[in-house]
Write an enzyme that holds these catalytic residues in place. Structure first.
Site, PDB file in Angstrom:
ATOM      1  N   GLU A 173       0.823  -1.232   0.000  1.00  0.00           N
ATOM      2  CA  GLU A 173       0.000   0.000   0.000  1.00  0.00           C
ATOM      3  C   GLU A 173       0.850   1.272   0.000  1.00  0.00           C
ATOM      4  OE1 GLU A 173      -2.969  -0.266   3.139  1.00  0.00           O
ATOM      5  OE2 GLU A 173      -4.033  -1.846   2.055  1.00  0.00           O
ATOM      6  N   GLU A 294      -5.503  -8.475  -0.085  1.00  0.00           N
ATOM      7  CA  GLU A 294      -6.170  -8.147   1.184  1.00  0.00           C
ATOM      8  C   GLU A 294      -7.641  -7.945   0.876  1.00  0.00           C
ATOM      9  OE1 GLU A 294      -4.608  -5.138   3.835  1.00  0.00           O
ATOM     10  OE2 GLU A 294      -2.559  -5.582   3.199  1.00  0.00           O
TER      11      GLU A 294
HETATM   12  O1  AHR Z   1      -5.034  -5.735   7.234  1.00  0.00           O
HETATM   13  C1  AHR Z   1      -4.875  -4.592   8.013  1.00  0.00           C
HETATM   14  C2  AHR Z   1      -4.143  -3.477   7.276  1.00  0.00           C
HETATM   15  O2  AHR Z   1      -4.963  -3.004   6.263  1.00  0.00           O
HETATM   16  C3  AHR Z   1      -2.865  -3.855   6.563  1.00  0.00           C
HETATM   17  O3  AHR Z   1      -1.752  -3.813   7.395  1.00  0.00           O
HETATM   18  C4  AHR Z   1      -2.769  -2.819   5.511  1.00  0.00           C
HETATM   19  O4  AHR Z   1      -2.066  -3.264   4.372  1.00  0.00           O
HETATM   20  C5  AHR Z   1      -4.195  -2.434   5.227  1.00  0.00           C
HETATM   21  O5  AHR Z   1      -4.362  -1.067   5.213  1.00  0.00           O
END
Ligand code: AHR
Length: 507
Positions: A173, A294
């Site tokens: 990210e 994610e």
């Molecule tokens: O999954 C929690 C967080 O969400 C992770 O560390 C990040 O990549 C995202 O913003």
């Protein structure tokens, strides 16, 4: 009651399903690692301190690949802190989650856990505070056979053979202002390219994923992907997508909540379009793959508590979302959508695995249990093998402000030719009406017999699983399926996620 139809044909395939769509995520965050998968004092703990009950539930979940060690944590992580004698490992401030990192779990311990549960590792390199030099060194430490300082250091740490980690994320990210050392697309694109180049020189067999924007609704989305890929398109195999499903206070209806399936389908399709437009600009026939590394529901345990905490605690409870029956429906629908995009979507990681926005919860020293969202994931991971077939859905639906008319039925079909078995995954999004569904499995063998039929349904969409009632929301048998030739007929309860597996009967 309303009628709906699902039709598939053996000759109309989307793509072979990549089993890495059933991935998960383990970050050094809150109680995911420490006091989660790892709790040395627990009665089920092994010699490395990993909980046996959590390992067992992870196997039951059927997860195929696991992303590690972050997340945001990755952008400040020194891999060297997590190898070598444990009593010499430094304690560090973790600026991603304002916690203290003890480094008692690092590369070797995590690899031991992967072997224990039978899961493929997906590692990440720190492109926040560090860069290409650290990344190539980490890869050399992990994957080079021996005869160099770093590979011999690994051997001196007890791993004679290379760790053979194939899948690597180039940072995390990097467009997010919350990220340790956020980057502009030009900065990140350049560093991703150079890092990828060096890593491939160290080990040409690896696969690499570049960071897309951290969400579809980020202002940077689109331009970020385009600019980053302008730099690193030829050097990477995957582009990442991240998505957390929310319930805005302005519209908390279940119907809108479940419409996020279409929003995320569009996210995938838009990202494919951007990647392909870069390919066109570069006169390239390469088709980039996507890694949705994610994804989950995350809106309750979101604000406030993960901001700066006093005292830099070790493994504080953070992001401990308690999931409902409604959430499980969205997870099931998302999985059908993922399968239907199997031509370009090759990897997906539910974020995360344990305690932190997770399908598995634990009590320190006590029980481990399955949250509601565990079930659709485990069912899909268990039964989806083979070729995804194009699912033609004819269903009445409902109006949605963002997407117009949406069908009540979300469906995917995966045919396992080797076993002669076909799995059908079905979400009935009507909250009030039963669905009288006819399923046509054309060309898959005339006489069929039932292998498995299960439904996940709760009359209370707010129902949760807790330590004292861990089975409140759990799959039940789905009865009353009529099979005639290549036709199945079944009634699906309102607001239900269903799995039907049938088999061609051999003459
Ligand atoms: O999954 C929690 C967080 O969400 C992770 O560390 C990040 O990549 C995202 O913003």
């Amino acid at each position: 009651m309303f009628e709906a139809q699902l039709i598939v044909d053996r000759d109309f395939s989307v793509a072979p399903l990549d089993r890495r769509l059933f991935g998960v995520f383990v970050e050094h965050l809150g109680r995911c690692v420490y006091n989660g998968i790892h709790e040395p004092g627990h009665p089920t703990a092994d010699e490395h301190g990993f909980r046996g009950d959590v390992a067992e539930l992870t196997r039951e979940l059927g997860a195929t690949i696991v992303r590690y060690p972050g997340g945001n944590f990755m952008s400040g992580y020194n891999w060297e802190d997590g190898v070598g004698p444990k009593d010499q490992r430094p304690r560090r401030l973790d600026l991603a989650w304002f916690s203290t990192e003890t480094n008692q779990v690092g590369t070797h311990e995590f690899m031991a856990w992967c072997r224990k549960v039978g899961i493929e590792p997906m590692f990440g390199v720190n492109l926040g505070t560090r860069g290409p030099d650290e990344a190539r060194h980490y890869l050399e430490y992990c994957n080079h056979p021996g005869g160099t300082a770093l590979s011999d250091l690994r051997r001196s740490h007890g791993a004679e053979e290379p760790l053979g980690i194939k899948f690597w994320c180039l940072g995390n990210e990097m467009d997010g202002p919350w990220q340790i050392c956020q980057k502009s697309p030009e900065e990140y694109g350049r560093i991703a390219k150079e890092t990828a180049k060096l890593m491939r020189w160290v080990d040409p067999s690896i696969e690499l994923a570049a960071c897309g924007s951290s969400a579809y609704d980020m202002p940077s989305y689109g331009a970020w992907e385009d600019r980053v890929l302008e730099h690193c398109f030829e050097f990477v195999d995957y582009l990442s997508l991240h998505s957390y499903f929310v319930k805005p206070p302005a519209d908390t209806s279940t119907e809108s909540f479940l419409a996020q399936i279409e929003t995320n389908a569009r996210y995938i399709e838009d990202t494919v379009a951007i990647a392909d437009s870069v390919a066109t600009r570069k006169r390239s026939t390469k088709r980039l793959k996507l890694s949705f590394d994610e994804w989950n529901v995350w809106y309750r345990a979101r604000h406030g508590e993960h901001l700066k905490q006093a005292g830099w605690p070790e493994a504080p409870p953070l992001l401990e979302e308690v999931y409902t029956a409604e959430d499980a429906l969205l997870i099931g629908g998302m999985l059908t959508m993922f399968m239907n995009h199997a031509d370009r979507l090759k990897v997906a990681c539910m974020a995360q695995l344990c305690n932190v926005i997770a399908p598995i919860m634990t009590e320190p020293g006590g029980a481990a249990w399955r949250q509601t969202i565990f079930h659709p994931f485990a069912q899909a991971a268990r039964w989806a093998h083979g070729e995804v077939l194009r699912a033609v859905v004819k269903s009445p639906g409902y109006a949605n402000t963002r997407h117009g008319e949406l069908p009540y039925l979300c469906a995917s079909v995966v045919d396992d030719a080797a076993r002669g078995q076909t799995a059908v995954f079905l979400l009935n999004r009507s909250l009030t009406d039963e669905m009288d569904l006819s399923i046509t499995l054309r060309g898959l063998g005339l006489a069929r017999e039932l292998v498995k039929a299960e439904q996940l349904h709760s009359t209370d969409l707010d129902a949760t699983n807790t330590a004292d009632a861990p089975e409140r929301v759990a799959p039940q048998a789905l009865d009353g399926i009529a099979i005639e030739g290549e036709q199945l007929r079944v009634k699906l309860r309102p607001a239900s996620w269903n799995v039907i597996v049938t088999k061609a009967v051999r003459a």
